[in-house]
Scaffold this active site. Structure first.
Site, PDB file in Angstrom:
ATOM      1  N   TYR A 124      -0.614 -13.338  -9.504  1.00  0.00           N
ATOM      2  CA  TYR A 124       0.484 -14.292  -9.661  1.00  0.00           C
ATOM      3  C   TYR A 124       0.270 -15.554  -8.830  1.00  0.00           C
ATOM      4  CZ  TYR A 124       3.452 -10.926 -12.146  1.00  0.00           C
ATOM      5  OH  TYR A 124       3.977 -10.048 -13.072  1.00  0.00           O
ATOM      6  N   LYS A 195      -4.639  -0.213  -6.230  1.00  0.00           N
ATOM      7  CA  LYS A 195      -5.610   0.444  -7.118  1.00  0.00           C
ATOM      8  C   LYS A 195      -7.008   0.304  -6.531  1.00  0.00           C
ATOM      9  CE  LYS A 195      -6.559   2.559 -11.060  1.00  0.00           C
ATOM     10  NZ  LYS A 195      -6.208   3.981 -11.271  1.00  0.00           N
ATOM     11  N   ASP A 255      -1.029   3.905 -10.587  1.00  0.00           N
ATOM     12  CA  ASP A 255      -0.740   4.749 -11.747  1.00  0.00           C
ATOM     13  C   ASP A 255      -0.082   6.054 -11.313  1.00  0.00           C
ATOM     14  OD1 ASP A 255      -3.188   5.166 -10.497  1.00  0.00           O
ATOM     15  OD2 ASP A 255      -4.250   5.757 -12.311  1.00  0.00           O
ATOM     16  N   ASP A 279       5.976  -6.169  -9.353  1.00  0.00           N
ATOM     17  CA  ASP A 279       6.786  -6.613 -10.484  1.00  0.00           C
ATOM     18  C   ASP A 279       7.022  -5.449 -11.438  1.00  0.00           C
ATOM     19  OD1 ASP A 279       8.198  -8.257 -12.141  1.00  0.00           O
ATOM     20  OD2 ASP A 279       6.506  -9.481 -12.769  1.00  0.00           O
TER      21      ASP A 279
END
Length: 389
Positions: A124, A195, A255, A279
């Site tokens: 972002y 991640k 995840d 987000d």
């Protein structure tokens, strides 16, 4: 008397802004509201967020903002992202708590967690290169020249590129905020989410630094081997609270975190994560507690703070006095806590909880049957909350 910038936004924004203003005023805290128009019509007419809006927020240091429409896939970039970056609002804070009477599959789980999202870095950050431009082709060629691993194998004239910056200083700042929030609010667990098994040099850095911050706070690691070879962050050690193991630090991959939140959300407390993951998780967490209608938010920086609902402007409901105002009202509660008016914030929170639990003076979406003719409007629900206080 506190001076606060109030941005009514567009769509349903002006209606929920007025409802929130009523409720905040009803707490007895004296607010001098500095109204600043900054809806999509104003921005399109002036070509940008007006300078007067930025000057107001910088002068007052506190803003309450209703939703502003952002076109999807065209037009100007998100006003929310612009404001966060221009004002240095690096911490997005979104509490998610179950309120009795709100319909949710997780009403028996007693969800009460806080998502702390880094606001300025990651995908972002807005460092993007459009497919078909010469500079994009040049960038792809340079990346392929210096890459030591995988390269970009798709066409240099048909490929767009976004850059994902993650820095030690940015990660330190948001992790420090998350741990200090946990200390100040007597929270017990901080979970770091990314991640890193795939993005080893960006998300890997994220884990390296959140571990260093955790050590600076004297946190207890869920798995002690995560701390092996890690030194406490030198910029923080000795300058922050030593929790002596009273706060636990753990890590989850994004995840797995999504699955964990659906299976056992009651196990999580403070979650700190990067911009994009935050987000996504903020909407997931809102879903746990009944949806965006009860999901407040704050954006905090060193020089200013802005409080806003998590949901969008819902232009199709504009002017109908129909939508649920609770998310922005609870954002107003967060604003009261931020300025030190804790008693007023608790009074407002209790009133919201009691009105929702009673189930009488609530908007259509909070009724068991959304077509219930006894549902009240936006302003009427706000007035019921005021009466309860």
């Amino acid at each position: 008397m506190y001076k606060v910038t109030l941005i009514p936004g567009d769509g349903v924004g002006p209606e929920i802004a007025e409802a929130t203003r009523k409720c905040v005023d009803a707490t007895g805290v004296k607010i001098d509201w500095d109204f600043q128009e900054c809806g999509i019509e104003v921005i399109e007419a002036e070509g940008k967020v007006p300078d007067r809006v930025m000057e107001s927020i910088r002068a007052n240091k506190i803003a309450l903002k209703a939703p502003i429409t952002t076109p999807i896939g065209k037009g100007f970039r998100s006003v929310n992202v612009f404001l966060r970056q221009e004002l240095g609002l690096y911490a997005c804070v979104r509490p998610c708590k179950t309120y009795k009477g709100v319909r949710t599959y997780f009403e028996d789980s007693n969800v009460d967690l806080v998502l702390v999202r880094e606001n300025t870095e990651d995908l972002y950050a807005g460092v993007e290169f459009q497919a078909g431009e010469e500079r994009t082709a040049q960038l792809i060629a340079k990346i392929n020249e210096v890459a030591t691993g995988r390269t970009i194998d798709t066409g240099s004239d048909t490929t767009g590129v976004s850059i994902k910056p993650i820095s030690i200083e940015g990660t330190r700042r948001i992790a420090d905020y998350a741990f200090q929030y946990a200390v100040d609010n007597k929270r017990k667990i901080v979970s770091s989410v990314c991640k890193a098994n795939i993005m080893k040099f960006t998300d890997g850095l994220w884990y390296d630094e959140t571990r260093a911050v955790a050590l600076a706070y004297g946190a207890k690691f869920e798995w002690p081997d995560l701390a092996e070879g890690v030194q406490p962050d030198p910029a923080l050690v000795g300058n922050v609270s030593d929790t002596n193991g009273e706060i636990e630090y753990n890590e989850r991959l994004i995840d797995n975190m999504c699955m964990q939140l659906v299976q056992k959300p009651e196990l999580y407390d403070v979650i700190v994560t990067e911009n994009l993951y935050g987000d996504i998780l903020s909407d997931l967490c809102a879903g746990l507690v009944g949806g965006l209608g009860v999901a407040p938010g704050a954006n905090i920086g060193t020089e200013a703070a802005m409080f806003e609902a998590t949901h969008g402007s819902a232009p199709k409901y504009k002017g109908q006095n129909k939508v649920n105002p609770v998310a922005l009202i609870l954002s107003g509660k967060m604003m009261l806590n931020h300025i030190g008016e804790h008693e007023a914030a608790a009074k407002l929170d209790n009133a919201v909880a009691e009105v929702i639990a009673e189930g009488k003076d609530v908007t259509y979406d909070m009724k068991p049957d959304r077509n219930d003719p006894t549902a009240v409007g936006t302003q009427e629900m706000a007035e019921a909350i005021c009466r309860r206080m």
